[in-house]
Design a protein around this motif. Structure first.
Motif, PDB file in Angstrom:
ATOM      1  N   SER A 238     -49.431  42.580  48.212  1.00 34.30           N
ATOM      2  CA  SER A 238     -48.014  42.453  47.871  1.00 34.30           C
ATOM      3  C   SER A 238     -47.216  43.653  48.361  1.00 34.30           C
ATOM      4  CB  SER A 238     -47.846  42.334  46.350  1.00 34.30           C
ATOM      5  OG  SER A 238     -48.225  43.541  45.716  1.00 34.30           O
TER       6      SER A 238
ATOM      7  N   ILE B 123     -37.768  35.454  37.844  1.00 35.10           N
ATOM      8  CA  ILE B 123     -38.835  34.716  38.506  1.00 35.10           C
ATOM      9  C   ILE B 123     -38.851  33.261  38.055  1.00 35.10           C
ATOM     10  CG2 ILE B 123     -41.348  34.530  38.763  1.00 35.10           C
ATOM     11  CD1 ILE B 123     -41.419  37.613  38.449  1.00 35.10           C
TER      12      ILE B 123
ATOM     13  N   GLN C 140     -44.283  29.744  44.548  1.00 34.99           N
ATOM     14  CA  GLN C 140     -44.177  31.139  44.954  1.00 34.99           C
ATOM     15  C   GLN C 140     -44.376  32.029  43.737  1.00 34.99           C
ATOM     16  OE1 GLN C 140     -40.771  32.122  47.399  1.00 34.99           O
ATOM     17  NE2 GLN C 140     -40.735  30.086  48.332  1.00 34.99           N
TER      18      GLN C 140
ATOM     19  N   ALA D   5     -44.269  36.239  41.994  1.00 38.32           N
ATOM     20  CA  ALA D   5     -43.856  37.644  42.020  1.00 38.32           C
ATOM     21  C   ALA D   5     -44.122  38.202  40.630  1.00 38.32           C
ATOM     22  CB  ALA D   5     -42.382  37.782  42.387  1.00 38.32           C
TER      23      ALA D   5
ATOM     24  N   THR E 231     -43.934  41.580  45.256  1.00 39.07           N
ATOM     25  CA  THR E 231     -43.540  40.348  45.933  1.00 39.07           C
ATOM     26  C   THR E 231     -44.366  40.168  47.197  1.00 39.07           C
ATOM     27  OG1 THR E 231     -41.779  41.583  47.063  1.00 39.07           O
ATOM     28  CG2 THR E 231     -41.150  40.353  45.092  1.00 39.07           C
TER      29      THR E 231
ATOM     30  N   ASN F 237     -37.852  37.253  48.873  1.00 39.91           N
ATOM     31  CA  ASN F 237     -37.944  37.305  47.412  1.00 39.91           C
ATOM     32  C   ASN F 237     -37.672  38.708  46.882  1.00 39.91           C
ATOM     33  OD1 ASN F 237     -38.449  34.606  46.897  1.00 39.91           O
ATOM     34  ND2 ASN F 237     -40.661  34.825  47.099  1.00 39.91           N
ATOM     35  N   ALA F 238     -38.110  39.725  47.616  1.00 36.77           N
ATOM     36  CA  ALA F 238     -37.829  41.100  47.204  1.00 36.77           C
ATOM     37  C   ALA F 238     -36.327  41.358  47.171  1.00 36.77           C
ATOM     38  CB  ALA F 238     -38.525  42.083  48.141  1.00 36.77           C
TER      39      ALA F 238
END
Length: 422
Positions: free
Chosen positions: A214, A254, A262, A264, A292, A297-298
């Protein structure tokens, strides 16, 4: 890199590693000679590993470890560059051509953890321990340097040995500084490989093609309120109430902003605030991490965090500040190189002992910055056996590595170098 992520790898294998099983296989290199050379040096490598394990050093302070590595490397036909980004070392081994250069990485730093094991070579430095196995990585890389130096004239290319400081110093890390100081040049690196001990059976290697770990970012949230007596809360602005609401609300980032397929992680690991049991806190600080597996997404999480932190604080008459630090990026294993590595390692470890992961691990690793520059493969090296079962969890004060994996790690590096150069 904790026990709760082990389920991402198939751990049902009971693995035993025996070189003799593979000696008669046609794999493009003389395994019997390779084993003989490794056996020539393995006792020295084990002794070296135990020495640096008992004298661990924190990130940026790897002076003794670096000196011990240099002392050993000076005996070999390797060109040395020391004090790279602190105590980093680059060792260049020139083969019989310059057509390709392969980089091998081993990190050297320890963690601020007090070791509690009953070992004859337990850490002598209070509250410092090789709890992440970097002493194993350094020793494997040194052993590989010994063995490949012996085979120097048979190498159709060059090998660059990277002894790295400060891997644990997130979000800065040690690899970025070594890259900035010329690690990947003179000679130019074409491919890079690293391995990390892990809680899979000794004798096995785990590889995840593509995104393998990640992205690991850090967050600090400061909340500013107003103190008052606890019996008169209307006269103050309670920063602790704000902190509690922020902690609860950020979990919806999230669950309500990412598709179910997905993943995280947002974790708050530390809270500080307040001065007395009967006084409203005027200041609270939250510290945590965001993990992530994609840049998109980050970026989304960072944006949503900013909005939640500021708006919740404002709703309670307080103010708040988010400090979001981009940390280690995700490790990206080149798919073609990963496939080639899996094929090579199948030949010496056996197909059943080369584990192809279906999911990346939520672990931070600064080898990621190298994988962004050159095609690379990062591998998990099995180091769990009956000897240390139950004490193989990384970052634990009870962590113990199976020293048998030293020989397997050296063999792994040597096999990949032989196959990729020759």
């Amino acid at each position: 890199m904790y026990r709760d992520i082990i389920h991402l790898i198939n751990l049902s294998l009971k693995v035993s590693f025996n070189f003799a099983v593979f000696l008669n296989m046609e794999v493009g290199m003389d395994l019997k000679e390779l084993e003989k050379v490794i056996d020539k040096y393995i006792d020295e490598i084990i002794e070296f590993r135990r020495d640096i394990h008992s004298h661990p050093e924190l990130s940026g302070n790897e002076k003794r470890t670096s000196e011990k590595v240099i002392e050993k490397l000076k005996k070999l036909p390797i060109d040395l560059i020391s004090n790279v980004n602190g105590y980093g070392i680059i060792g260049n081994l020139k083969g019989n051509s310059n057509k390709k250069t392969i980089l091998l990485r081993g990190d050297m730093d320890a963690l601020p953890i007090n070791e509690v094991n009953d070992l004859p070579f337990i850490s002598k430095n209070k509250n410092i321990m090789h709890a992440c196995g970097h002493d194993m990585h350094t020793s494997i890389l040194l052993g590989t340097a010994y063995v490949l130096s012996y085979f120097k004239d048979k190498l159709d290319g060059n090998v660059k040995f990277m002894f790295q400081p400060s891997e644990e110093a997130s979000p800065i890390g040690g690899s970025k500084g070594m890259i900035a100081e010329g690690l990947l040049e003179n000679p130019k690196v074409d491919e890079a490989y690293a391995l990390h001990v892990f809680e899979v059976p000794t004798g096995s290697i785990a590889i995840k093609p593509g995104v393998a770990t990640s992205r690991s970012d850090r967050i600090d949230i400061e909340i500013f309120g107003k103190s008052s007596h606890a019996s008169l809360p209307a006269e103050g602005r309670d920063a602790i109430v704000v902190a509690g609401n922020i902690i609860t609300s950020i979990q919806t980032i999230i669950s309500r902003n990412m598709p179910p397929n997905q993943t995280a992680v947002i974790t708050i690991g530390k809270i500080t605030g307040g001065s007395r049991y009967n006084v409203l806190a005027d200041y609270v600080k939250l510290e945590g991490t965001v993990r992530t597996f994609s840049t998109e997404n980050a970026d989304m999480i960072k944006e949503r965090l900013q909005k939640i932190v500021e708006d919740i604080a404002s709703a309670y008459g307080c103010s708040a500040k988010l400090n979001y630090q981009n940390g280690y990026d995700f490790v990206y294993n080149d798919p073609d190189l990963s496939e080639a590595a899996i094929k090579s390692l199948n030949e010496i470890l056996g197909r059943e002992n080369v584990l192809v992961q279906s999911n990346p691990l939520p672990a931070g690793e600064d080898f990621s910055f190298i994988t962004k520059k050159v095609p690379s493969v990062f591998m998990w090296l099995g180091t769990e056996s009956d000897f240390n079962k139950g004490k193989c969890t990384l970052h634990s004060p009870e962590f113990i590595a199976d020293e048998t994996s030293l020989k397997i790690g050296i063999t792994t590096f040597c096999k990949l170098v032989f196959d990729r150069l020759n």
